[in-house]
Design an enzyme around this catalytic site. Structure first.
Site, PDB file in Angstrom:
ATOM      1  N   HIS B  55       0.815  -1.207   0.000  1.00 53.09           N
ATOM      2  CA  HIS B  55       0.000   0.000   0.000  1.00 53.09           C
ATOM      3  C   HIS B  55       0.856   1.268   0.000  1.00 53.09           C
ATOM      4  O   HIS B  55       0.569   2.231  -0.689  1.00 53.09           O
ATOM      5  CB  HIS B  55      -0.894  -0.030   1.239  1.00 53.09           C
ATOM      6  CG  HIS B  55      -2.010   0.946   1.212  1.00 53.09           C
ATOM      7  ND1 HIS B  55      -3.197   0.674   0.601  1.00 53.09           N
ATOM      8  CD2 HIS B  55      -2.114   2.197   1.716  1.00 53.09           C
ATOM      9  CE1 HIS B  55      -3.998   1.719   0.731  1.00 53.09           C
ATOM     10  NE2 HIS B  55      -3.361   2.656   1.391  1.00 53.09           N
ATOM     11  N   HIS B 101     -10.803   2.209  -1.152  1.00 51.08           N
ATOM     12  CA  HIS B 101     -11.003   1.773   0.230  1.00 51.08           C
ATOM     13  C   HIS B 101     -11.765   0.456   0.183  1.00 51.08           C
ATOM     14  O   HIS B 101     -12.826   0.309   0.790  1.00 51.08           O
ATOM     15  CB  HIS B 101     -11.730   2.837   1.060  1.00 51.08           C
ATOM     16  CG  HIS B 101     -10.996   3.181   2.308  1.00 51.08           C
ATOM     17  ND1 HIS B 101     -11.598   3.577   3.463  1.00 51.08           N
ATOM     18  CD2 HIS B 101      -9.673   3.146   2.586  1.00 51.08           C
ATOM     19  CE1 HIS B 101     -10.677   3.794   4.390  1.00 51.08           C
ATOM     20  NE2 HIS B 101      -9.508   3.538   3.882  1.00 51.08           N
TER      21      HIS B 101
END
Ligand SMILES: Nc1ncnc2c1ncn2[C@@H]1O[C@H](COP(=O)(O)OP(=O)(O)O)[C@@H](O)[C@H]1O
Ligand SMILES: [Mg+2]
Lengths: 81, 742, 229, 81
Positions: B55, B101
């Site tokens: 990430h 998300h």
């Protein structure tokens, strides 16, 4: 002291949230469910140890802000820390 | 406090399971040990693990992302900052980015989606911009899947509640239902902000001895390990990871926005960075790394919401609505006054140093002392093995259903082609009173406040095409986005992206990623539509089954004068519809194929980028000189669906009488060939338009005449708009109500 | 006409109100921070839309107790026009300046869309630019706009003609389908007895310009300009 | 039977509502107030008179719909009609 305050709608006041929950419960198969009402629950730590004064303080909070006394009732419990 | 005089109290050894739990491979762990010359502390392990997570480090994607075109005369800031920036002329600039998300939204749809929206808005206002438009690109599982309804409901209200409370209009998005997302939904949120191009704020902490300031909400034990979770594949035990869910507080974020913009009007900020994934760790590392300085934090100063938080927890917390700033020395009181006015926490928690090290102190101990070079630029980069996908062989002809109009009626009542009104009416799309094109059209448009310039925004990708061929599919995503911006009359400027894929450690998934990047790059170059920001979300798979490759594209365009904006709604009876671009009748991977055969197979339509550019430039010209009265690009569902959408939007029927030549009717009306637009033109202008198209070497064909209250075509009974409308509008509300009545 | 717009933490239509007031009156309104003790002299006070205090607890509840509201209440009682839009309407009911409450929408969902409203009367300072009974289009954007009052209050409100706007169908019908949020008697906006306070859920400031899709909202402000001039 | 259900946020989970209420109470002069947490209170009439079965039913309702067990805890009391 800790105050546990429950705020509920007065009888006769429309409760869209309660109604929606009731519908959803029926849809989930809870057929016997009825009269669902939603309210609020608020916990407050108050810096007051005298029960009478604590009581007065919590009531004032409810009247002034926490409940809209036009449509809501409140009740509470006090618990020594 | 610039010298780290104390020594780190490092353990002799860390248990292997602990290292594995932090998502670090044995090789990666060995690198840390070597870099430090000792065993890391737990806090250091946590810091390295989040900084080296997929990430934060983009370790699987970085080498490929570097190949994307990022330049152009319109680009003020390309990838590398919190968001990209493009020039809108007159000193105005648009700042934008898209972010995923996905995992959090699957676990807790409401809070996951809400905090996603909060996060992307912070990225934009960190740059000094006021957010002016949000978009959301959503992929859910099949409508029949038992979790889908709950996920749709939670995600949509989470997005709505956050954006609505912030007072930022959500002006569009896209929504797909596909069983391939059953176990991994995608929630991609995009935000566009506006600023003056000489007032852009960046994250570099340039200078030594500068105060490092924490503002916003207090730190709690929220989302600890969120960043590593976002990079981990799901398995059936992921329910265990639940307590890491963060709760969003849009009210505090609204205050943070106003406070930051108020402070930014002063000349006191050197660098500013929001705390997103990996919170305090990644924000401080990035600021120091970009500024070429060291940083030392005193965690005793960090405003905490909970008691007895450890250094590890504070460094990894993903509590929302927080920012880190480096100020000019002496500016602290001025800044503090502003944040106090907005009732936000403000604390000087550290200082920049000349040591090049990341030093964390807490309660008298040095909890971490790491070389910054190892955390940011020194993070691992992998050239993961990849295999190209076998080219798809076109299966047999797609069969035809009875009549085009009855097929249309059925198609418009399917989950993917139906109206998304149920969703966008839950989003305040008019707040700020500058929304000049609301959701429901090709692109949402907001005015640059106080001017008549418009910023057009669209989000696009067609995952089923990408599943068929990631290269062509990614090209198509960029092209469709460009087309949607063109359809409202905008000059497409640049894109952001959100690359949602499966596990990159599998060569076939990595192959999809590589193909998609190449396809995007080719399309961006051909259309002068560079990438200025983006986000990668990998490991979107459950029990070894990956999502279709989903490179979501978010594009921004400029309309010089919103009085000359186009819309899809048919506006005048008697106007003639013309399709610009070649109709070949490609039905593989189409909505029609899916509906008639229950399958999506074969190659997706190919994208001829020259043809795209030519058709788009031509149509934009028609819009600018006022020739056309309605415009819509042709995408999902093909020509007849596009016409139906125009008819419904304008509440006017169409008598269709196109000369379809040799093509079978179902291929003509439902084929999903690219590079096409339907335009409406007054009957007196048809000839000139056809001639102009021929001049530009573009096919153009008249389709029919606007009027009446139904669609008519050949011998089939006309399809009343009222019937079509109820099919089109009712699917989603009926589906969402289904939960109640079952 | 000199207007003042009160800004609460979480207000988000304050700028929109300012824009339309500036356009219509030619003068920028005073923007008053809720924490200010002083409210400037004003011919009109606007409580804008948004989510004051996040709409946490109850929408409008915390803003109603803001220090500045003491002054707003005093001015309203003295006859100064006070216009509450959306969240501003919720604040007005919470202060008791207007009767009843705005509860969660019947669908429990936020709703943003254009609605048709019937202008009940045009003999007020807010509506003199409209025709009486005119059907106008103005957008709503709220989650808590479901008007509720007890029977006695409702009878009084109706009896005294305090309803300013009702949600209606295109043709003016009061059917349930035209009621977006479940409000009793399709009430969308309400006056106080004296007629100087108006609370309304729809956002007139959002449809006050052709580029935004309509101008029906502007007439509230032109009415005020005319009346207060 | 009537069930009175109280749903509260798990410890450590951010409570924006509680935080805002706390701020408002301070502003109203309730200086000693601390640790305000807001939850929900739901009343449900269930068509079940056997206490054990009623208990099981209420728990299932809470797990399946009323509480978001990712971030919330619930407790309840039963009262014969
Ligand atoms: N999740 C969503 N949020 C907001 N608007 C949406 C969403 N999904 C779809 N829409 C809107 O519905 C309309 C149709 O969407 P779509 O078919 O994807 O458009 P296009 O084919 O032009 O890309 C668009 O105006 C889009 O903005
Ligand atoms: Mg389109």
């Amino acid at each position: 002291m800790k105050a546990r305050i429950t705020i509920t709608l007065k009888p006769g006041v429309l409760d869209p949230q309660g109604k929606a929950i009731e519908g959803a419960l029926h849809a989930l198969g809870f057929g016997g469910v009825d009269d669902v009402r939603q309210g609020k629950y608020i916990e407050v730590e108050i810096g007051e140890s005298d029960p009478d004064r604590a009581k007065a303080e919590v009531e004032r909070m409810c009247e002034e802000l926490l409940a809209n006394t036009v449509i809501e009732n409140y009740s509470y419990e006090l618990e020594a820390a | 406090m610039s010298e780290a005089t104390q020594k780190v109290d490092a353990p002799d050894e860390l248990p292997e399971e602990l290292i594995a739990e932090h998502g670090l491979s044995p090789d990666e762990y060995a690198r840390i040990r070597k870099e430090l010359g000792r065993t890391p502390t737990l806090t250091e392990l946590g810091i390295v693990s989040v900084m080296w997570s997929e990430h934060c480090s983009y370790k699987s994607s970085r080498i490929w992302l570097k190949t994307l075109p990022t330049d152009g005369p319109q680009v003020i800031q390309g990838p590398g900052e919190n968001a990209g920036v493009v020039d809108l002329g007159d000193g105005d600039a648009a700042v934008f980015k898209m972010e995923s998300h996905n995992h959090p939204s699957y676990i807790e749809p409401y809070q996951g989606a809400a905090t996603g929206v909060g996060g992307i808005m912070r990225d934009v206002f960190t740059m000094g911009a006021r957010p002016v438009a949000n978009m959301n690109a959503l992929r859910f599982g099949s409508p029949e899947h038992s979790k889908t309804r709950h996920l749709v409901s939670g995600v949509v209200s989470g997005i709505g509640d956050y954006g609505n409370c912030m007072g930022v209009p959500t002006i569009g998005g896209e929504t797909n239902f596909d069983a391939r997302y059953d176990g991994n939904i995608l929630v991609n949120a995009m935000c566009v902000g506006l600023l003056k191009s000489d007032r852009i704020f960046k994250s570099a902490a340039r200078g030594v001895g500068l105060p490092v300031v924490y503002v916003g909400s207090k730190t709690g034990r929220d989302g600890i390990h969120g960043a590593t979770m976002a990079s981990a594949e799901f398995d059936d035990a992921s329910a265990e990871k639940r307590p890491t869910v963060q709760v969003g507080d849009p009210f505090t974020e609204k205050l943070l926005l106003e406070a930051c913009l108020e402070l930014m009007a002063e000349d006191v900020i050197i660098g500013i960075q929001d705390m997103g994934a990996a919170g305090l760790t990644s924000s401080s590392v990035e600021m120091a790394d970009k500024g070429g300085v060291g940083i030392e934090l005193d965690l005793d100063k960090v405003p905490c919401r909970e008691e007895a938080m450890t250094a590890y927890e504070m460094m990894l917390s993903e509590s929302q609505e927080r920012m880190l700033m480096v100020l000019k020395p002496g500016a602290e009181p001025q800044a503090e006054a502003i944040f106090k006015k907005w009732e936000l926490d403000f604390a000087v928690i550290g200082i920049t140093t000349d040591t090049g090290r990341f030093v964390i102190k807490h309660q008298g101990a040095v909890e971490a002392d790491l070389p910054l070079s190892a955390l940011a630029d020194g993070a691992p980069v992998y050239e993961r093995p990849w295999v190209p996908k076998e080219p798809q062989v076109a299966p047999k002809e797609v069969p035809a259903a009875d009549g085009p109009l009855s097929s249309l009626e059925a198609l418009m009542g399917t989950s993917n082609l139906c109206s998304k009104r149920w969703i966008y009416e839950q989003y305040d799309h008019m707040v700020m009173a500058d929304t000049v094109a609301r959701p429901g059209g090709d692109a949402g448009v907001v005015r640059v406040h106080g001017t008549n310039k418009g910023v057009a925004v669209s989000c696009d990708v067609t995952p089923r095409y990408c599943a068929g061929d990631a290269f062509e599919g990614a090209k198509q995503a960029v092209a469709e986005c460009w087309r949607n911006l063109t359809s409202v009359g905008a000059d497409p400027l640049a894109i952001t992206d959100c690359m949602n894929f499966g596990n990159p450690e599998r060569p076939e998934i990595m192959g999809e990623f590589v193909a998609a990047v190449k396809g995007m790059g080719e399309a961006c170059t051909a259309l002068s539509f560079p990438v200025v920001s983006g986000n990668v979300s990998l490991y979107n798979e459950t029990n070894g089954v990956a999502i279709p490759p989903t490179p979501a594209i978010g594009g921004v365009g400029l309309i010089p004068d919103v009085a000359k904006m186009a819309h899809l709604a048919l506006a005048h009876d008697g106007d003639v519809l013309v399709v610009v671009g070649k109709t070949k009748g490609h039905l593989h991977q189409s909505r029609y194929q899916e509906w008639i055969s229950g399958k999506l197979e074969g190659p997706p339509p190919s994208v001829d980028l020259d043809a795209e550019r030519k058709a788009g430039d031509f149509v934009r010209g028609l819009i600018r000189d006022g020739t056309v009265t309605a415009v819509h690009d042709v995408s999902d569902g093909g020509l007849l669906v596009a016409i139906a959408e125009m008819a419904l939007a304008g509440d006017r029927g169409v008598a269709l009488d196109a000369d379809i030549g040799d093509l079978p009717a179902h291929r003509f009306w439902f084929g999903e060939d690219q590079a096409r637009y339907v335009v409406a033109v007054p009957s007196t202008g048809v000839e000139a338009l056809i001639a102009a198209a021929a001049e530009a070497d573009l096919p153009a064909l008249t389709l029919g005449t606007v009027g009446g209250d139904s669609l008519s075509l050949g011998a089939e009974p006309p399809l009343p708009l009222a019937t079509l409308r109820s099919t089109y509008e009712q699917w989603l509300p009926d589906y969402m109500d289904g939960g109640r009545e079952q | 006409m000199k207007a003042a717009v009160v800004v609460f933490p979480g207000s988000n239509c304050d700028r929109d109100a300012k824009t339309v007031l500036t356009q219509v009156t030619g003068k920028a309104p005073a923007m008053v921070w809720h924490g200010d003790a002083e409210l400037p002299e004003a011919d009109l006070i606007v409580l804008p839309g948004g989510f004051s205090y996040g709409d946490y607890l109850r929408s409008g509840a915390m803003a109603a107790h803001s220090p500045i509201m003491r002054e707003v209440i005093a001015r309203a009682k003295a006859g100064t026009p006070v216009l509450g839009i959306c969240n501003g309407f919720q604040v007005l009911t919470e202060t008791g300046l207007l009767p009843g409450v705005l509860m969660r929408n019947r669908s429990l969902r936020f709703i943003c869309k254009d609605v048709r409203l019937k202008v009940e009367r045009n003999d007020t300072i807010y509506t003199r630019s409209y025709e009486a009974g005119e059907i106008v289009t103005i957008p709503i954007a709220h989650k808590d706009g479901n008007y509720f009052a007890d029977d006695e209050t409702l009878a009084r409100v109706e009896g005294e003609g305090l309803v300013a706007f009702r949600y209606v169908s295109e043709s003016g019908g009061l059917d349930d389908d035209a009621n977006p949020n479940g409000s009793q008697h399709n009430i969308a906006g309400l006056y106080n007895e004296r007629g100087n306070v108006l609370g309304m859920m729809p956002h007139p400031e959002r449809l006050a310009e052709p580029a935004l899709g309509g101008t029906d909202g502007a007439k509230i402000f032109t009415s005020l300009l005319e009346a207060l001039h």
